[in-house]
Write a protein that holds these residues in place. Structure first.
Motif, mmCIF file in Angstrom:
data_model
loop_
_atom_site.group_PDB
_atom_site.id
_atom_site.type_symbol
_atom_site.label_atom_id
_atom_site.label_comp_id
_atom_site.label_asym_id
_atom_site.label_seq_id
_atom_site.Cartn_x
_atom_site.Cartn_y
_atom_site.Cartn_z
ATOM 1 N N LEU A 172 0.846 -1.224 0.143
ATOM 2 C CA LEU A 172 -0.105 -0.150 0.056
ATOM 3 C C LEU A 172 0.944 1.136 0.176
ATOM 4 N N GLN A 173 0.284 2.454 -0.547
ATOM 5 C CA GLN A 173 1.022 3.657 -0.225
ATOM 6 C C GLN A 173 1.291 3.963 1.299
ATOM 7 N N PRO A 179 7.462 10.599 -4.859
ATOM 8 C CA PRO A 179 7.058 9.577 -5.843
ATOM 9 C C PRO A 179 8.141 8.356 -5.581
ATOM 10 N N LEU A 180 7.510 7.118 -5.775
ATOM 11 C CA LEU A 180 8.268 6.067 -5.595
ATOM 12 C C LEU A 180 9.517 5.998 -6.674
ATOM 13 N N VAL A 181 10.688 5.049 -6.441
ATOM 14 C CA VAL A 181 11.682 4.898 -7.113
ATOM 15 C C VAL A 181 11.088 3.609 -7.934
ATOM 16 N N PHE A 182 11.186 3.804 -9.318
ATOM 17 C CA PHE A 182 10.864 2.660 -10.150
ATOM 18 C C PHE A 182 11.909 2.346 -11.054
ATOM 19 N N ALA A 187 5.549 -2.650 -11.261
ATOM 20 C CA ALA A 187 5.110 -1.420 -12.228
ATOM 21 C C ALA A 187 6.554 -0.798 -12.598
ATOM 22 N N ASP A 188 6.503 -0.493 -13.943
ATOM 23 C CA ASP A 188 7.655 -0.005 -14.454
ATOM 24 C C ASP A 188 7.838 1.496 -13.951
ATOM 25 N N ASP A 189 6.581 2.213 -13.976
ATOM 26 C CA ASP A 189 6.646 3.425 -13.741
ATOM 27 C C ASP A 189 5.192 3.641 -13.127
ATOM 28 N N ALA A 190 4.725 5.120 -12.732
ATOM 29 C CA ALA A 190 3.627 5.402 -12.238
ATOM 30 C C ALA A 190 2.319 5.094 -12.829
ATOM 31 N N SER A 191 2.437 5.169 -14.057
ATOM 32 C CA SER A 191 1.286 4.911 -14.910
ATOM 33 C C SER A 191 0.614 3.502 -14.697
ATOM 34 N N THR A 192 1.364 2.415 -14.378
ATOM 35 C CA THR A 192 0.832 1.199 -13.976
ATOM 36 C C THR A 192 0.779 0.785 -12.643
ATOM 37 N N SER A 193 1.072 1.568 -11.842
ATOM 38 C CA SER A 193 1.331 1.449 -10.104
ATOM 39 C C SER A 193 0.030 1.823 -9.565
ATOM 40 N N HIS A 194 -0.786 1.052 -8.917
ATOM 41 C CA HIS A 194 -2.241 1.286 -8.602
ATOM 42 C C HIS A 194 -2.089 1.054 -7.000
ATOM 43 N N LEU A 195 -1.423 1.734 -6.178
ATOM 44 C CA LEU A 195 -1.351 1.756 -4.952
ATOM 45 C C LEU A 195 -2.275 2.495 -4.288
ATOM 46 N N HIS A 196 -3.022 2.060 -3.286
ATOM 47 C CA HIS A 196 -3.830 2.765 -2.332
ATOM 48 C C HIS A 196 -3.325 3.101 -0.961
ATOM 49 N N THR A 197 -3.872 4.111 -0.310
ATOM 50 C CA THR A 197 -3.342 4.354 1.341
ATOM 51 C C THR A 197 -4.427 3.347 1.895
ATOM 52 N N MET A 259 12.644 -2.286 -1.725
ATOM 53 C CA MET A 259 13.303 -2.295 -0.495
ATOM 54 C C MET A 259 13.776 -0.753 0.016
ATOM 55 N N ALA A 260 14.042 0.118 -1.036
ATOM 56 C CA ALA A 260 14.453 1.412 -0.911
ATOM 57 C C ALA A 260 13.078 2.194 -0.433
ATOM 58 N N ASN A 261 11.992 1.826 -1.572
ATOM 59 C CA ASN A 261 10.537 2.507 -0.972
ATOM 60 C C ASN A 261 10.186 2.228 0.219
ATOM 61 N N LEU A 262 10.371 1.100 0.594
ATOM 62 C CA LEU A 262 9.844 0.533 2.244
ATOM 63 C C LEU A 262 10.694 1.042 3.217
ATOM 64 N N GLN A 263 12.107 1.389 2.836
ATOM 65 C CA GLN A 263 12.657 1.997 3.921
ATOM 66 C C GLN A 263 12.409 3.498 4.219
ATOM 67 N N GLN A 264 11.951 4.337 2.889
ATOM 68 C CA GLN A 264 11.857 5.517 3.240
ATOM 69 C C GLN A 264 10.403 5.687 3.259
ATOM 70 N N ASP A 265 9.639 4.720 3.790
ATOM 71 C CA ASP A 265 8.399 5.036 4.112
ATOM 72 C C ASP A 265 7.196 5.355 2.963
ATOM 73 N N LYS A 266 7.765 5.130 1.693
ATOM 74 C CA LYS A 266 6.760 5.397 0.575
ATOM 75 C C LYS A 266 5.784 4.402 0.455
ATOM 76 N N VAL A 267 6.126 3.050 0.844
ATOM 77 C CA VAL A 267 5.218 2.040 0.731
ATOM 78 C C VAL A 267 5.151 1.252 1.838
ATOM 79 N N TRP A 268 3.981 0.495 2.271
ATOM 80 C CA TRP A 268 3.848 -0.252 3.308
ATOM 81 C C TRP A 268 3.167 -1.610 3.025
#
Length: 277
Positions: A172-173, A179-182, A187-197, A259-268
């Motif tokens: 989840l978001q 912005p996430l690191v892709f 997903a390869d970029d934000a256009s195909t990433s469907h994360l929700h809070t 893992m970088a996105n997890l560590q930076q609190d961008k995804v849970w």
């Protein structure tokens, strides 16, 4: 299959997947047509946390032997086989990626579990399954691939029996809205990433007819799991049977970005159980 679903299917696996896996198993001295779950554990759980996270979620489900479970977004069938072998349920696995379904069928036959585990290639938003036919729906790292979450949840609600349970282990978001690191595994970029809070997902689940039974953030567990695997890799304790066989060379970069996105609190990573009402 519409263009988005076709793109999604092609992104996850190619037509040579089964051949690569067979060759790798032979190189490890294994018989590709006679395997145990331990033999294929390293390529059997295509989600953060591996078998440990699957067992943790399954323990929350309080399954009864013989119950009917839908594994939504089953991939190569690792969680399906674990649930059948260790929890005594009957499983139908659904995935939009045909090479995944083909491999799931092969590995399930090779592990002797075909009688209680079946697979079909289908869109999670248009399930070719009977209404009120499952005691539980199992969903690991799947909702992030649904462009129409409302429709997907309506389908889950439809196929569940009254008081049936939805078991989620989802990306989840996070709290950091940068912005996430892709690219990442989904997903390869934000256009195909469907994360929700978490709040958005909870609202959608309630609107779809579900009530929460259990929820917890398991991001720290995921980071600890990845750290242990990184240490094993540094010591040369990882063999040739890895998810890279499935996703290709780009998996290393995608895994590092996750893992970088997890560590930076961008995804849970969130684990939860919901009941149909």
């Amino acid at each position: 299959m519409d263009s988005y679903n076709q793109q999604l299917s092609q992104r996850y696996a190619d037509e040579h997947l089964a051949t690569r896996l067979r060759e790798a198993l032979l190189a490890e001295g294994l018989n590709p047509d006679q395997l145990t779950l331990d033999d294929i554990a390293a390529i059997d759980q295509l989600h953060v946390g591996g078998r440990r996270s699957s067992r943790q979620l399954a323990d929350l489900a309080e399954f009864l032997p013989g119950q009917q479970v839908l594994d939504l977004g089953c991939g190569t069938g690792g969680s399906s086989r674990l649930l059948v072998a260790e929890y005594g349920v009957q499983v139908v696995g659904v995935d939009i990626t045909q090479p995944f379904v083909d491999v799931a069928r092969w590995l399930t036959e090779a592990t002797g579990l075909t009688a209680r585990c079946h697979y079909t290639c289908a869109d999670a938003q248009q399930l070719p399954l009977e209404t009120a036919s499952f005691d539980a729906v199992w969903c690991q790292h799947t909702l992030m691939n649904l462009p129409d979450l409302d429709q997907g949840l309506r389908e889950i609600h439809r196929v569940l029996k009254p008081d049936g349970r939805l078991l989620l282990h989802e990306v989840l978001q996070g709290g950091n809205l940068e912005p996430l690191v892709f690219p990442v595994p989904w997903a390869d970029d934000a256009s195909t990433s469907h994360l929700h809070t978490p709040t958005e997902l909870e609202q959608q689940l309630r609107l779809a007819g579900f009530t929460p039974m259990f929820q917890q953030n398991v991001t720290e567990d995921a980071l600890n799991w990845r750290k242990k695997h990184t240490e094993k890799e540094a010591r040369g304790q990882i063999g040739i049977l890895t998810p890279q066989l499935i996703f290709g060379p780009r998996f290393l970069q995608m895994g590092k970005h996750l893992m970088a996105n997890l560590q930076q609190d961008k995804v849970w990573l969130m684990e939860s159980v919901w009941k149909k009402y």
